[in-house]
Design a protein around this motif. Sequence first.
Motif, PDB file in Angstrom:
ATOM      1  N   THR A  19     109.524  69.617 -38.003  1.00  0.00           N
ATOM      2  CA  THR A  19     108.239  70.249 -38.273  1.00  0.00           C
ATOM      3  C   THR A  19     107.131  69.258 -37.976  1.00  0.00           C
ATOM      4  OG1 THR A  19     106.858  71.237 -40.000  1.00  0.00           O
ATOM      5  CG2 THR A  19     108.405  69.550 -40.709  1.00  0.00           C
ATOM      6  N   ASP A  20     105.952  69.815 -37.600  1.00  0.00           N
ATOM      7  CA  ASP A  20     104.782  68.964 -37.358  1.00  0.00           C
ATOM      8  C   ASP A  20     103.944  68.776 -38.622  1.00  0.00           C
ATOM      9  OD1 ASP A  20     105.410  68.642 -34.666  1.00  0.00           O
ATOM     10  OD2 ASP A  20     104.373  70.490 -34.102  1.00  0.00           O
ATOM     11  N   ASP A  21     104.297  69.458 -39.693  1.00  0.00           N
ATOM     12  CA  ASP A  21     103.559  69.376 -40.949  1.00  0.00           C
ATOM     13  C   ASP A  21     104.064  68.161 -41.731  1.00  0.00           C
ATOM     14  OD1 ASP A  21     102.410  69.646 -43.415  1.00  0.00           O
ATOM     15  OD2 ASP A  21     103.292  71.597 -43.869  1.00  0.00           O
ATOM     16  N   PRO A  22     103.207  67.137 -41.943  1.00  0.00           N
ATOM     17  CA  PRO A  22     103.666  65.927 -42.635  1.00  0.00           C
ATOM     18  C   PRO A  22     104.278  66.199 -44.000  1.00  0.00           C
ATOM     19  CG  PRO A  22     101.550  65.532 -41.600  1.00  0.00           C
ATOM     20  CD  PRO A  22     101.823  67.006 -41.473  1.00  0.00           C
ATOM     21  N   ALA A  23     103.657  67.088 -44.777  1.00  0.00           N
ATOM     22  CA  ALA A  23     104.190  67.383 -46.108  1.00  0.00           C
ATOM     23  C   ALA A  23     105.572  68.014 -46.017  1.00  0.00           C
ATOM     24  CB  ALA A  23     103.236  68.298 -46.870  1.00  0.00           C
ATOM     25  N   ALA A  24     105.729  68.929 -45.069  1.00  0.00           N
ATOM     26  CA  ALA A  24     107.020  69.585 -44.890  1.00  0.00           C
ATOM     27  C   ALA A  24     108.058  68.596 -44.373  1.00  0.00           C
ATOM     28  CB  ALA A  24     106.889  70.768 -43.940  1.00  0.00           C
ATOM     29  N   ALA A  25     107.636  67.689 -43.488  1.00  0.00           N
ATOM     30  CA  ALA A  25     108.555  66.679 -42.955  1.00  0.00           C
ATOM     31  C   ALA A  25     109.064  65.779 -44.074  1.00  0.00           C
ATOM     32  CB  ALA A  25     107.869  65.849 -41.873  1.00  0.00           C
ATOM     33  N   LEU A  26     108.165  65.386 -44.982  1.00  0.00           N
ATOM     34  CA  LEU A  26     108.587  64.551 -46.108  1.00  0.00           C
ATOM     35  C   LEU A  26     109.519  65.317 -47.038  1.00  0.00           C
ATOM     36  CD1 LEU A  26     105.345  62.587 -47.066  1.00  0.00           C
ATOM     37  CD2 LEU A  26     107.423  61.680 -46.023  1.00  0.00           C
ATOM     38  N   GLU A  27     109.245  66.608 -47.220  1.00  0.00           N
ATOM     39  CA  GLU A  27     110.109  67.436 -48.064  1.00  0.00           C
ATOM     40  C   GLU A  27     111.511  67.534 -47.456  1.00  0.00           C
ATOM     41  OE1 GLU A  27     111.338  69.961 -51.197  1.00  0.00           O
ATOM     42  OE2 GLU A  27     109.575  68.666 -50.985  1.00  0.00           O
ATOM     43  N   GLN A  28     111.572  67.765 -46.144  1.00  0.00           N
ATOM     44  CA  GLN A  28     112.869  67.833 -45.470  1.00  0.00           C
ATOM     45  C   GLN A  28     113.612  66.505 -45.587  1.00  0.00           C
ATOM     46  OE1 GLN A  28     112.489  69.052 -41.404  1.00  0.00           O
ATOM     47  NE2 GLN A  28     111.889  71.144 -41.906  1.00  0.00           N
ATOM     48  N   LEU A  29     112.876  65.413 -45.369  1.00  0.00           N
ATOM     49  CA  LEU A  29     113.507  64.099 -45.460  1.00  0.00           C
ATOM     50  C   LEU A  29     114.025  63.854 -46.870  1.00  0.00           C
ATOM     51  CD1 LEU A  29     114.218  61.402 -44.128  1.00  0.00           C
ATOM     52  CD2 LEU A  29     111.926  60.580 -44.730  1.00  0.00           C
ATOM     53  N   THR A  74     113.714  60.168 -35.745  1.00  0.00           N
ATOM     54  CA  THR A  74     113.296  61.452 -35.179  1.00  0.00           C
ATOM     55  C   THR A  74     112.720  62.362 -36.258  1.00  0.00           C
ATOM     56  OG1 THR A  74     115.501  62.452 -35.431  1.00  0.00           O
ATOM     57  CG2 THR A  74     115.053  61.296 -33.372  1.00  0.00           C
ATOM     58  N   GLN A  75     113.220  62.227 -37.471  1.00  0.00           N
ATOM     59  CA  GLN A  75     112.749  63.072 -38.570  1.00  0.00           C
ATOM     60  C   GLN A  75     111.310  62.739 -38.960  1.00  0.00           C
ATOM     61  OE1 GLN A  75     114.804  65.411 -40.151  1.00  0.00           O
ATOM     62  NE2 GLN A  75     113.176  66.110 -41.490  1.00  0.00           N
ATOM     63  N   VAL A  76     110.930  61.463 -38.875  1.00  0.00           N
ATOM     64  CA  VAL A  76     109.603  61.047 -39.351  1.00  0.00           C
ATOM     65  C   VAL A  76     108.630  60.736 -38.208  1.00  0.00           C
ATOM     66  CG1 VAL A  76     110.613  60.130 -41.473  1.00  0.00           C
ATOM     67  CG2 VAL A  76     110.202  58.594 -39.549  1.00  0.00           C
ATOM     68  N   ALA A  77     109.060  61.008 -36.974  1.00  0.00           N
ATOM     69  CA  ALA A  77     108.228  60.633 -35.826  1.00  0.00           C
ATOM     70  C   ALA A  77     106.845  61.258 -35.886  1.00  0.00           C
ATOM     71  CB  ALA A  77     108.934  61.022 -34.521  1.00  0.00           C
ATOM     72  N   GLY A  78     106.760  62.498 -36.365  1.00  0.00           N
ATOM     73  CA  GLY A  78     105.479  63.190 -36.396  1.00  0.00           C
ATOM     74  C   GLY A  78     104.512  62.696 -37.457  1.00  0.00           C
ATOM     75  N   LEU A  79     104.948  61.798 -38.312  1.00  0.00           N
ATOM     76  CA  LEU A  79     104.062  61.314 -39.372  1.00  0.00           C
ATOM     77  C   LEU A  79     103.059  60.286 -38.863  1.00  0.00           C
ATOM     78  CD1 LEU A  79     106.633  60.919 -42.294  1.00  0.00           C
ATOM     79  CD2 LEU A  79     105.085  62.837 -41.847  1.00  0.00           C
ATOM     80  N   GLY A  80     103.341  59.682 -37.715  1.00  0.00           N
ATOM     81  CA  GLY A  80     102.407  58.733 -37.113  1.00  0.00           C
ATOM     82  C   GLY A  80     102.172  57.486 -37.936  1.00  0.00           C
ATOM     83  N   LEU A  81     103.181  57.014 -38.622  1.00  0.00           N
ATOM     84  CA  LEU A  81     103.018  55.846 -39.489  1.00  0.00           C
ATOM     85  C   LEU A  81     103.239  54.553 -38.729  1.00  0.00           C
ATOM     86  CD1 LEU A  81     105.011  57.125 -42.576  1.00  0.00           C
ATOM     87  CD2 LEU A  81     102.540  57.000 -42.367  1.00  0.00           C
ATOM     88  N   ALA A  82     102.484  53.544 -39.108  1.00  0.00           N
ATOM     89  CA  ALA A  82     102.710  52.215 -38.546  1.00  0.00           C
ATOM     90  C   ALA A  82     104.020  51.655 -39.101  1.00  0.00           C
ATOM     91  CB  ALA A  82     101.547  51.293 -38.905  1.00  0.00           C
ATOM     92  N   ASP A  83     104.709  50.875 -38.291  1.00  0.00           N
ATOM     93  CA  ASP A  83     105.947  50.209 -38.718  1.00  0.00           C
ATOM     94  C   ASP A  83     106.983  51.190 -39.266  1.00  0.00           C
ATOM     95  OD1 ASP A  83     104.836  47.685 -38.112  1.00  0.00           O
ATOM     96  OD2 ASP A  83     103.834  47.640 -40.060  1.00  0.00           O
TER      97      ASP A  83
END
Length: 198
Positions: free
Chosen positions: A81-91, A143-152
């Motif tokens: 998903t491209d939704d950061p909140a949803a991505a964190l929930e999935q993770l 791959t799961q967190v790629a859309g979050l755009g986080l440094a490091d």
Amino acid sequence: MDRRDQLADAALTVLARSGMRGLTHRAVDREAEIAEGSTSYYFRTRAALLQGCVERMAALTLDEVGDPSDPSGPNDPSGPTDDPAAALEQLGERVFAAVHGWATHDRDRLLARHELLLESARRPELRKVLAEAADRVITVVETQVAGLGLADSHARIVDLVGCIDGLALSKAVAGEPIDAAALRRRVDGLVRGLFSGD
């Protein structure tokens, strides 16, 4: 399942229950309920038996985490998903499932892996196979967190894997019933702490 895999699975069970000192060809024969001498036919030396354990452990891990090109994983139909909140929930859901599974029905496998990790500190040939499997896990999480755009993000994922491994081990050896709701809260806090922002 072929005979080598069957014997490696039995050896992993022996490792979990009896530790590295308890791992013998005869003990594996007994665990697998096969004729004495069968294990030594397939794994001629103790070094070969250890290598078989490590390779089987790596194969099981790779089957579990799936293809790095598929962020949804082998058993997650929801997909990325491209939704950061949803991505964190999935993770969080996947991490919780992993930790809970390792500490309960996959407890023997977790304990055996730690026995092999300790042994790999003295045997580079074992360390290489285990490291390759760990790298695959990290790639899948990336791959799961790629859309979050986080440094490091890579460093954060390495920290996450280390933390959940330790958390699962502590639960597995505690000898107490696991409070699933409390464990989920700890996992969610860990995921949010590492991935919610810079």
